[in-house]
Design a protein around this motif. Structure first.
Motif, PDB file in Angstrom:
ATOM      1  N   LYS A   9       0.824  -1.204   0.000  1.00 44.55           N
ATOM      2  CA  LYS A   9       0.000   0.000   0.000  1.00 44.55           C
ATOM      3  C   LYS A   9       0.861   1.258   0.000  1.00 44.55           C
ATOM      4  O   LYS A   9       0.560   2.229  -0.695  1.00 44.55           O
ATOM      5  CB  LYS A   9      -0.950   0.000   1.205  1.00 44.55           C
ATOM      6  N   GLN A  10       1.929   1.248   0.774  1.00 42.49           N
ATOM      7  CA  GLN A  10       2.828   2.404   0.838  1.00 42.49           C
ATOM      8  C   GLN A  10       3.507   2.631  -0.514  1.00 42.49           C
ATOM      9  O   GLN A  10       3.615   3.774  -0.972  1.00 42.49           O
ATOM     10  CB  GLN A  10       3.881   2.206   1.924  1.00 42.49           C
ATOM     11  N   ILE A  11       3.956   1.564  -1.147  1.00 41.87           N
ATOM     12  CA  ILE A  11       4.598   1.676  -2.455  1.00 41.87           C
ATOM     13  C   ILE A  11       3.606   2.194  -3.485  1.00 41.87           C
ATOM     14  O   ILE A  11       3.926   3.086  -4.279  1.00 41.87           O
ATOM     15  CB  ILE A  11       5.185   0.316  -2.881  1.00 41.87           C
ATOM     16  N   ASN A  12       2.392   1.658  -3.453  1.00 40.85           N
ATOM     17  CA  ASN A  12       1.358   2.102  -4.390  1.00 40.85           C
ATOM     18  C   ASN A  12       1.026   3.575  -4.169  1.00 40.85           C
ATOM     19  O   ASN A  12       0.899   4.338  -5.137  1.00 40.85           O
ATOM     20  CB  ASN A  12       0.110   1.238  -4.266  1.00 40.85           C
ATOM     21  N   GLN A  13       0.912   4.001  -2.933  1.00 35.27           N
ATOM     22  CA  GLN A  13       0.620   5.405  -2.633  1.00 35.27           C
ATOM     23  C   GLN A  13       1.746   6.307  -3.115  1.00 35.27           C
ATOM     24  O   GLN A  13       1.506   7.365  -3.693  1.00 35.27           O
ATOM     25  CB  GLN A  13       0.384   5.606  -1.132  1.00 35.27           C
ATOM     26  N   GLN A  14       2.973   5.873  -2.911  1.00 30.43           N
ATOM     27  CA  GLN A  14       4.124   6.649  -3.365  1.00 30.43           C
ATOM     28  C   GLN A  14       4.104   6.785  -4.891  1.00 30.43           C
ATOM     29  O   GLN A  14       4.342   7.868  -5.428  1.00 30.43           O
ATOM     30  CB  GLN A  14       5.420   6.004  -2.915  1.00 30.43           C
ATOM     31  N   ARG A  15       3.795   5.707  -5.588  1.00 26.65           N
ATOM     32  CA  ARG A  15       3.742   5.753  -7.052  1.00 26.65           C
ATOM     33  C   ARG A  15       2.614   6.662  -7.532  1.00 26.65           C
ATOM     34  O   ARG A  15       2.773   7.388  -8.516  1.00 26.65           O
ATOM     35  CB  ARG A  15       3.566   4.345  -7.612  1.00 26.65           C
ATOM     36  N   GLN A  16       1.475   6.633  -6.836  1.00 20.09           N
ATOM     37  CA  GLN A  16       0.366   7.524  -7.197  1.00 20.09           C
ATOM     38  C   GLN A  16       0.751   8.981  -6.983  1.00 20.09           C
ATOM     39  O   GLN A  16       0.444   9.839  -7.818  1.00 20.09           O
ATOM     40  CB  GLN A  16      -0.878   7.185  -6.383  1.00 20.09           C
ATOM     41  N   ASP A  17       1.430   9.259  -5.896  1.00 19.78           N
ATOM     42  CA  ASP A  17       1.893  10.625  -5.612  1.00 19.78           C
ATOM     43  C   ASP A  17       2.863  11.097  -6.691  1.00 19.78           C
ATOM     44  O   ASP A  17       2.768  12.233  -7.170  1.00 19.78           O
ATOM     45  CB  ASP A  17       2.558  10.705  -4.236  1.00 19.78           C
ATOM     46  N   GLU A  18       3.782  10.234  -7.086  1.00 21.92           N
ATOM     47  CA  GLU A  18       4.738  10.582  -8.135  1.00 21.92           C
ATOM     48  C   GLU A  18       4.033  10.788  -9.470  1.00 21.92           C
ATOM     49  O   GLU A  18       4.381  11.699 -10.232  1.00 21.92           O
ATOM     50  CB  GLU A  18       5.808   9.501  -8.255  1.00 21.92           C
ATOM     51  N   PHE A  19       3.036   9.955  -9.760  1.00 20.22           N
ATOM     52  CA  PHE A  19       2.265  10.096 -10.991  1.00 20.22           C
ATOM     53  C   PHE A  19       1.576  11.457 -11.020  1.00 20.22           C
ATOM     54  O   PHE A  19       1.610  12.163 -12.031  1.00 20.22           O
ATOM     55  CB  PHE A  19       1.231   8.971 -11.091  1.00 20.22           C
ATOM     56  N   PHE A  20       0.987  11.838  -9.907  1.00 20.31           N
ATOM     57  CA  PHE A  20       0.341  13.145  -9.828  1.00 20.31           C
ATOM     58  C   PHE A  20       1.353  14.266 -10.050  1.00 20.31           C
ATOM     59  O   PHE A  20       1.132  15.160 -10.870  1.00 20.31           O
ATOM     60  CB  PHE A  20      -0.369  13.341  -8.486  1.00 20.31           C
ATOM     61  N   ASP A  21       2.458  14.194  -9.318  1.00 20.69           N
ATOM     62  CA  ASP A  21       3.461  15.257  -9.399  1.00 20.69           C
ATOM     63  C   ASP A  21       4.058  15.395 -10.791  1.00 20.69           C
ATOM     64  O   ASP A  21       4.270  16.507 -11.275  1.00 20.69           O
ATOM     65  CB  ASP A  21       4.586  15.014  -8.389  1.00 20.69           C
ATOM     66  N   HIS A  22       4.321  14.285 -11.447  1.00 16.61           N
ATOM     67  CA  HIS A  22       5.011  14.326 -12.733  1.00 16.61           C
ATOM     68  C   HIS A  22       4.078  14.467 -13.932  1.00 16.61           C
ATOM     69  O   HIS A  22       4.478  15.047 -14.949  1.00 16.61           O
ATOM     70  CB  HIS A  22       5.876  13.074 -12.912  1.00 16.61           C
ATOM     71  N   TYR A  23       2.872  13.934 -13.848  1.00 19.55           N
ATOM     72  CA  TYR A  23       2.001  13.917 -15.020  1.00 19.55           C
ATOM     73  C   TYR A  23       0.740  14.758 -14.853  1.00 19.55           C
ATOM     74  O   TYR A  23       0.447  15.601 -15.683  1.00 19.55           O
ATOM     75  CB  TYR A  23       1.613  12.478 -15.383  1.00 19.55           C
ATOM     76  N   VAL A  24      -0.004  14.507 -13.806  1.00 19.29           N
ATOM     77  CA  VAL A  24      -1.300  15.164 -13.645  1.00 19.29           C
ATOM     78  C   VAL A  24      -1.131  16.666 -13.448  1.00 19.29           C
ATOM     79  O   VAL A  24      -1.830  17.459 -14.099  1.00 19.29           O
ATOM     80  CB  VAL A  24      -2.109  14.532 -12.492  1.00 19.29           C
ATOM     81  N   ALA A  25      -0.238  17.075 -12.591  1.00 22.13           N
ATOM     82  CA  ALA A  25      -0.044  18.508 -12.342  1.00 22.13           C
ATOM     83  C   ALA A  25       0.361  19.228 -13.628  1.00 22.13           C
ATOM     84  O   ALA A  25      -0.166  20.302 -13.935  1.00 22.13           O
ATOM     85  CB  ALA A  25       0.995  18.716 -11.242  1.00 22.13           C
ATOM     86  N   ALA A  26       1.263  18.635 -14.386  1.00 17.14           N
ATOM     87  CA  ALA A  26       1.686  19.251 -15.654  1.00 17.14           C
ATOM     88  C   ALA A  26       0.539  19.253 -16.665  1.00 17.14           C
ATOM     89  O   ALA A  26       0.364  20.220 -17.414  1.00 17.14           O
ATOM     90  CB  ALA A  26       2.884  18.495 -16.222  1.00 17.14           C
ATOM     91  N   PHE A  27      -0.242  18.206 -16.681  1.00 17.30           N
ATOM     92  CA  PHE A  27      -1.399  18.089 -17.566  1.00 17.30           C
ATOM     93  C   PHE A  27      -2.405  19.207 -17.270  1.00 17.30           C
ATOM     94  O   PHE A  27      -2.898  19.876 -18.180  1.00 17.30           O
ATOM     95  CB  PHE A  27      -2.027  16.709 -17.362  1.00 17.30           C
TER      96      PHE A  27
END
Length: 52
Positions: A9-27
């Motif tokens: 769960k921690q790894i998945n949450q970290q990956r989701q946070d990184e996805f947001f920071d790198h892709y969603v925010a820029a999108f």
């Protein structure tokens, strides 16, 4: 290798946070520059899923 449920769960949450920071925010930033609304973005995402 054994990974606990909590670790997964921690790894998945970290990956989701990184996805947001790198892709969603820029999108969202790019969409705002293009004057796209939230509904426009949702429509684009849905269109992307229809192409699968």
């Amino acid at each position: 290798m054994f990974v606990t449920t909590t670790a997964q769960k921690q790894i998945n949450q970290q990956r989701q946070d990184e996805f947001f920071d790198h892709y969603v925010a820029a999108f969202i930033t790019e969409a705002q520059q293009l004057k796209l609304s939230k509904d426009d973005l949702i429509a684009l995402i849905e269109r992307g899923y229809q192409n699968d």
